[in-house]
Design an enzyme around this catalytic site. Structure first.
Site, PDB file in Angstrom:
ATOM      1  N   ARG A  41       0.840  -1.198   0.000  1.00 36.81           N
ATOM      2  CA  ARG A  41       0.000   0.000   0.000  1.00 36.81           C
ATOM      3  C   ARG A  41       0.876   1.249   0.000  1.00 36.81           C
ATOM      4  NH1 ARG A  41      -3.673  -1.835   5.197  1.00 36.81           N
ATOM      5  NH2 ARG A  41      -4.294  -3.890   4.406  1.00 36.81           N
ATOM      6  N   ASP A  65       0.402   5.415   0.730  1.00 40.72           N
ATOM      7  CA  ASP A  65      -0.549   6.308   1.389  1.00 40.72           C
ATOM      8  C   ASP A  65      -1.019   7.421   0.457  1.00 40.72           C
ATOM      9  OD1 ASP A  65      -0.299   4.894   3.749  1.00 40.72           O
ATOM     10  OD2 ASP A  65       1.315   6.174   4.508  1.00 40.72           O
ATOM     11  N   ARG A  95       9.220   7.667   5.807  1.00 37.32           N
ATOM     12  CA  ARG A  95       8.930   9.058   6.151  1.00 37.32           C
ATOM     13  C   ARG A  95       9.428   9.404   7.552  1.00 37.32           C
ATOM     14  NH1 ARG A  95       2.694   9.407   4.854  1.00 37.32           N
ATOM     15  NH2 ARG A  95       2.945  11.489   5.766  1.00 37.32           N
TER      16      ARG A  95
END
Length: 258
Positions: free
Chosen positions: A51, A53, A211
């Site tokens: 996935r 975001d 991140r």
């Protein structure tokens, strides 16, 4: 029954991430499934390698799906690109072994985080980079990343909201490069190096791991955290000690390796 592999490039700015989240949210997976169902005239379930975001981009996302259709792969690619919005492009379509699984068969993934490090913000690439106007010690940032190489518990860099129990991952490579701000295929460029790219290859990633590592490295490069902080934070296994989560728009999935 066939198993078909897609390689996908997309700009994630206008999407609520990869995974389908109901009819109210526009997602990459949902948009692709809708286009495939229109072309192949059957219900399609697309399996992604992972996935991404909301706001995150991809040059080399991989997905696969099963189908009874006999449409040749070249026609599927052409039809998909004709029916998808311009910010999603299919770069490759292949028939693969029936047992191929885009997520479980992946050996590693490569992500790149791009920081624009200069005094004034971008006008053109504002949705593709993180504007960070503070001076950075890039060489110190490079030295700090050495502590992350290898197999470790990356709990300190996992989102606190994540419910995952196994936080052990293997980082195979990290590179930090500084280059000129430029637009590919145009004559526009600046001689002064102002783009900083952080590329990380690992056997898997925790939620917000890249991140969070990036946010911590920027704090170190700026001088808000001292040298040696990355190793200390890693060993502490405490998300509260790490730096802030860098914004989504600077992150791009470059490649999935099998």
């Amino acid at each position: 029954m066939r198993n078909i592999k897609l390689t996908i490039e997309y700009a994630g700015t206008k999407y609520a991430g990869w995974q389908v989240q109901g009819r109210r949210h526009r997602t990459i997976q949902g948009t692709l499934e809708k286009a495939l169902q229109k072309i192949l005239r059957e219900k399609i379930h697309l399996i992604g390698s992972g996935r991404t975001d909301a706001g995150v981009h991809a040059f080399g996302q991989v997905a696969n799906f099963k189908t009874d259709s006999g449409v040749p792969v070249w026609k599927i690619q052409k039809a998909l690109n004709a029916n998808l919005p311009g910010d999603i492009v299919i770069t490759s379509v292949e028939d693969v072994n029936f047992d191929f699984h885009s997520r479980f068969d992946a050996k590693s993934k490569v992500y790149r985080y791009t920081v624009l490090n200069r005094a004034y913000p971008p006008a053109i690439l504002k949705d593709k980079v993180y504007f960070y106007p503070y001076p950075l010690d890039v060489e110190l940032m490079r030295k700090e990343t050495k502590s992350l190489l290898g197999r470790h518990d990356f709990k300190s860099f996992c989102a606190s909201s994540s419910s995952v129990k196994d936080t052990i991952r293997t980082i195979k490579n990290i590179t930090i490069k500084k280059s000129a701000y430029s637009l590919q295929l145009t004559v526009y460029s600046l001689k002064k190096p102002s783009l900083i790219t952080i590329e990380i290859e690992a056997d898997g990633f925790l939620y917000n791991m890249v991140r969070n590592i990036t946010g911590t490295l920027l704090e170190i490069g700026r001088g808000k955290l001292p040298a040696g902080s990355l190793k200390r934070i890693l060993l502490a296994k405490n998300r509260r000690l790490a730096g802030p989560t860098a914004p989504a728009q600077g992150l791009c999935l470059l490649e999935v390796k099998y």
